[in-house]
Write a protein that holds these residues in place. Sequence first.
Motif, PDB file in Angstrom:
ATOM      1  N   ASP A 178       0.845  -1.178   0.000  1.00  0.00           N
ATOM      2  CA  ASP A 178       0.000   0.000   0.000  1.00  0.00           C
ATOM      3  C   ASP A 178       0.894   1.248   0.000  1.00  0.00           C
ATOM      4  N   LEU A 179       0.803   2.035  -1.074  1.00  0.00           N
ATOM      5  CA  LEU A 179       1.690   3.205  -1.189  1.00  0.00           C
ATOM      6  C   LEU A 179       1.427   4.243  -0.106  1.00  0.00           C
ATOM      7  N   LYS A 180       0.218   4.196   0.480  1.00  0.00           N
ATOM      8  CA  LYS A 180      -0.086   5.156   1.547  1.00  0.00           C
ATOM      9  C   LYS A 180       0.819   4.960   2.763  1.00  0.00           C
ATOM     10  N   MET A 181       1.341   3.763   2.870  1.00  0.00           N
ATOM     11  CA  MET A 181       2.233   3.439   3.992  1.00  0.00           C
ATOM     12  C   MET A 181       3.571   4.171   3.878  1.00  0.00           C
ATOM     13  N   LEU A 182       3.888   4.595   2.646  1.00  0.00           N
ATOM     14  CA  LEU A 182       5.202   5.186   2.395  1.00  0.00           C
ATOM     15  C   LEU A 182       5.484   6.408   3.265  1.00  0.00           C
ATOM     16  N   ASP A 183       4.515   7.334   3.301  1.00  0.00           N
ATOM     17  CA  ASP A 183       4.833   8.608   3.948  1.00  0.00           C
ATOM     18  C   ASP A 183       4.861   8.541   5.468  1.00  0.00           C
ATOM     19  N   VAL A 184       4.484   7.413   6.048  1.00  0.00           N
ATOM     20  CA  VAL A 184       4.606   7.300   7.504  1.00  0.00           C
ATOM     21  C   VAL A 184       5.840   6.477   7.898  1.00  0.00           C
ATOM     22  N   SER A 185       6.466   5.849   6.914  1.00  0.00           N
ATOM     23  CA  SER A 185       7.590   4.942   7.223  1.00  0.00           C
ATOM     24  C   SER A 185       8.896   5.714   7.398  1.00  0.00           C
ATOM     25  N   ASP A 186       9.717   5.242   8.336  1.00  0.00           N
ATOM     26  CA  ASP A 186      11.057   5.811   8.464  1.00  0.00           C
ATOM     27  C   ASP A 186      11.972   5.229   7.392  1.00  0.00           C
ATOM     28  N   ARG A 187      11.795   3.927   7.176  1.00  0.00           N
ATOM     29  CA  ARG A 187      12.595   3.284   6.124  1.00  0.00           C
ATOM     30  C   ARG A 187      11.702   2.287   5.375  1.00  0.00           C
ATOM     31  N   ILE A 188      12.043   2.079   4.135  1.00  0.00           N
ATOM     32  CA  ILE A 188      11.296   1.124   3.332  1.00  0.00           C
ATOM     33  C   ILE A 188      12.259   0.075   2.804  1.00  0.00           C
ATOM     34  N   VAL A 189      11.936  -1.154   3.091  1.00  0.00           N
ATOM     35  CA  VAL A 189      12.768  -2.256   2.615  1.00  0.00           C
ATOM     36  C   VAL A 189      12.049  -2.881   1.427  1.00  0.00           C
ATOM     37  N   ASP A 190      12.614  -2.762   0.267  1.00  0.00           N
ATOM     38  CA  ASP A 190      11.995  -3.368  -0.913  1.00  0.00           C
ATOM     39  C   ASP A 190      12.466  -4.808  -1.048  1.00  0.00           C
ATOM     40  N   ILE A 191      11.505  -5.699  -1.075  1.00  0.00           N
ATOM     41  CA  ILE A 191      11.828  -7.131  -1.184  1.00  0.00           C
ATOM     42  C   ILE A 191      11.415  -7.592  -2.576  1.00  0.00           C
ATOM     43  N   ARG A 192      12.283  -8.300  -3.216  1.00  0.00           N
ATOM     44  CA  ARG A 192      11.935  -8.865  -4.520  1.00  0.00           C
ATOM     45  C   ARG A 192      12.592 -10.230  -4.659  1.00  0.00           C
ATOM     46  N   ASP A 193      11.822 -11.191  -5.066  1.00  0.00           N
ATOM     47  CA  ASP A 193      12.308 -12.562  -5.260  1.00  0.00           C
ATOM     48  C   ASP A 193      13.090 -13.075  -4.047  1.00  0.00           C
ATOM     49  N   GLY A 194      12.605 -12.766  -2.883  1.00  0.00           N
ATOM     50  CA  GLY A 194      13.212 -13.309  -1.671  1.00  0.00           C
ATOM     51  C   GLY A 194      14.501 -12.627  -1.256  1.00  0.00           C
ATOM     52  N   LEU A 195      14.801 -11.498  -1.867  1.00  0.00           N
ATOM     53  CA  LEU A 195      16.019 -10.761  -1.528  1.00  0.00           C
ATOM     54  C   LEU A 195      15.699  -9.307  -1.214  1.00  0.00           C
ATOM     55  N   VAL A 196      16.571  -8.686  -0.409  1.00  0.00           N
ATOM     56  CA  VAL A 196      16.405  -7.249  -0.175  1.00  0.00           C
ATOM     57  C   VAL A 196      16.929  -6.533  -1.415  1.00  0.00           C
ATOM     58  N   GLU A 197      16.015  -5.859  -2.117  1.00  0.00           N
ATOM     59  CA  GLU A 197      16.434  -5.188  -3.349  1.00  0.00           C
ATOM     60  C   GLU A 197      17.134  -3.869  -3.014  1.00  0.00           C
ATOM     61  N   ARG A 198      16.518  -3.102  -2.113  1.00  0.00           N
ATOM     62  CA  ARG A 198      17.144  -1.859  -1.661  1.00  0.00           C
ATOM     63  C   ARG A 198      16.447  -1.411  -0.377  1.00  0.00           C
ATOM     64  N   ILE A 199      17.138  -0.566   0.359  1.00  0.00           N
ATOM     65  CA  ILE A 199      16.533   0.017   1.557  1.00  0.00           C
ATOM     66  C   ILE A 199      16.566   1.529   1.390  1.00  0.00           C
ATOM     67  N   ARG A 200      15.372   2.143   1.467  1.00  0.00           N
ATOM     68  CA  ARG A 200      15.301   3.588   1.261  1.00  0.00           C
ATOM     69  C   ARG A 200      14.957   4.278   2.576  1.00  0.00           C
ATOM     70  N   ASN A 201      15.582   5.431   2.801  1.00  0.00           N
ATOM     71  CA  ASN A 201      15.225   6.241   3.963  1.00  0.00           C
ATOM     72  C   ASN A 201      14.056   7.137   3.591  1.00  0.00           C
ATOM     73  N   ARG A 202      13.414   7.658   4.604  1.00  0.00           N
ATOM     74  CA  ARG A 202      12.241   8.487   4.369  1.00  0.00           C
ATOM     75  C   ARG A 202      12.529   9.655   3.426  1.00  0.00           C
ATOM     76  N   ASP A 203      13.680  10.327   3.664  1.00  0.00           N
ATOM     77  CA  ASP A 203      13.968  11.521   2.854  1.00  0.00           C
ATOM     78  C   ASP A 203      14.183  11.179   1.375  1.00  0.00           C
ATOM     79  N   GLU A 204      14.518   9.928   1.115  1.00  0.00           N
ATOM     80  CA  GLU A 204      14.729   9.536  -0.279  1.00  0.00           C
ATOM     81  C   GLU A 204      13.413   9.342  -1.020  1.00  0.00           C
ATOM     82  N   ILE A 205      12.318   9.277  -0.272  1.00  0.00           N
ATOM     83  CA  ILE A 205      11.057   8.958  -0.932  1.00  0.00           C
ATOM     84  C   ILE A 205      10.069  10.125  -0.936  1.00  0.00           C
TER      85      ILE A 205
END
Lengths: 225, 244
Positions: free
Chosen positions: B205-232
């Motif tokens: 849910d993209l609405k979750m983005l603006d309340v998160s401190d960090r976002i961990v993107d998971i793809r195919d069972g791996l951490v694809e990237r970790i973004r900080n709030r200011d990056e999003i």
Amino acid sequence: MQQRTPIEEQIDLPFVESLRISFQSLKIRFGRSIITTAGITLGIAFLVSVWTNNEIGVALQESGRQTTINTFEETTEQGISTKDIWLIVMSLIVCVVGIANSMLMAVTERFREIGTMKCLGALDGFVVRLFLLESGFQGFSGALIGALIGTLGAVLLGLKDYGLDLFFYFPLLPAQPENGPMQLGVIIVILLGCILGMILAVIGSSFPAWRAAKLPPAEAMRTEV
Amino acid sequence: MNDIVVKTEDVVKEYRMGSNILRALDGINIEIERGEYISLMGPSGSGKSTLFNMIGALDRPTEGQVYIDGQNMSQLSQRQIAAFRCHRVGYIFQSYNLLHVRSAHGNVTLPMIFAGISEKERNQKAEKLLDMVGLGDRMYHLPDELSGGQRQRVAIARALANDPSIVLADEPTANLDTITGREIIDLIKRLNTEQGVTVISATHDLKMLDVSDRIVDIRDGLVERIRNRDEIEIEVGEVGGEGE
């Protein structure tokens, strides 16, 4: 600054608490509980009616009042016809399969609930105890009603076959005739029916409940029925 | 601040599907700090729910270790794991997972029963929590008599029953409409900021983005990237109007 308190051990709940939760569950799920209990009632009613009918037959045979029954049937040395044995065994099988099936279904549809309870901190043993209590109660009450219905059925059938003589020779208590098989008597048959119903219900539910309780909660909650 | 509350080390989870082996997690390494609001994002089938289950001790990893509060979860006894689920974590699920036979109040008191809290105390606490989530007037309704949003509120109140330090939320808004979803997100965020609860949420849910401190993107069972709030921040601008 870092919070590194060791993880404590989960406590056991008092028995009263389990009892309360299981009765609450039976009460709210009343309709479903009745159906499960009816399965037990039917199985035991069938078994007890056949068995009691047989007891009555043997008792009247011993009394010399027996009239037409068994005349054309092969009778074993103990005085019980092979047809009767066949009927008792069949009714026992129907009873076992019927009760095991209804308990199995009743537990399987609650796998998700089991998983959820484990998420909230329930110990495996607690989950099993809940189901044991629920099924024990259902088993006993279902079997008691079944045994009474079965006895009533057998008495009505006996009245048709033997008339009021039935009451003079009614095999209520255990008896050991001089040259016949030991008779258990109707009271013992009812008691055995109740015990059997309860044991079958408890085994039928605690086995799947134990299996579900052993699963990791994620897996239990994934299970679809 | 470097107080790590959750740490995973090369976590692998395989499922056996007949003769095939499905690798849902392929070596996940993440660290989550106390008080953070983390979103595990990814398409369905990416492994985020599986990772969620590993962090919450709801399932066992095939390989690798999960540490919570510095404790290796694989070394805990059954009783310790039960106590961990009871006291340390509150779970919120997509499908609410309320017990249908218990009222909203009964659902909230259940974890407190498992924790051995007295009846008087747990009744007071349940009332307080249900009031907090806005269900003070529907306390004794069964879950079937409540709307989706109300059920999720009950689940949130239940998750908080034993004052957990971590709240795990698996797609908490997936079954809800946009506005109700927004309310639920705000409620969870409030717990995070006001009570300092660490929130770990699996979501897409993209609405979750603006309340998160960090976002961990998971793809195919791996951490694809970790973004900080200011990056999003820029992406948030795009989705911010969705609920209006």
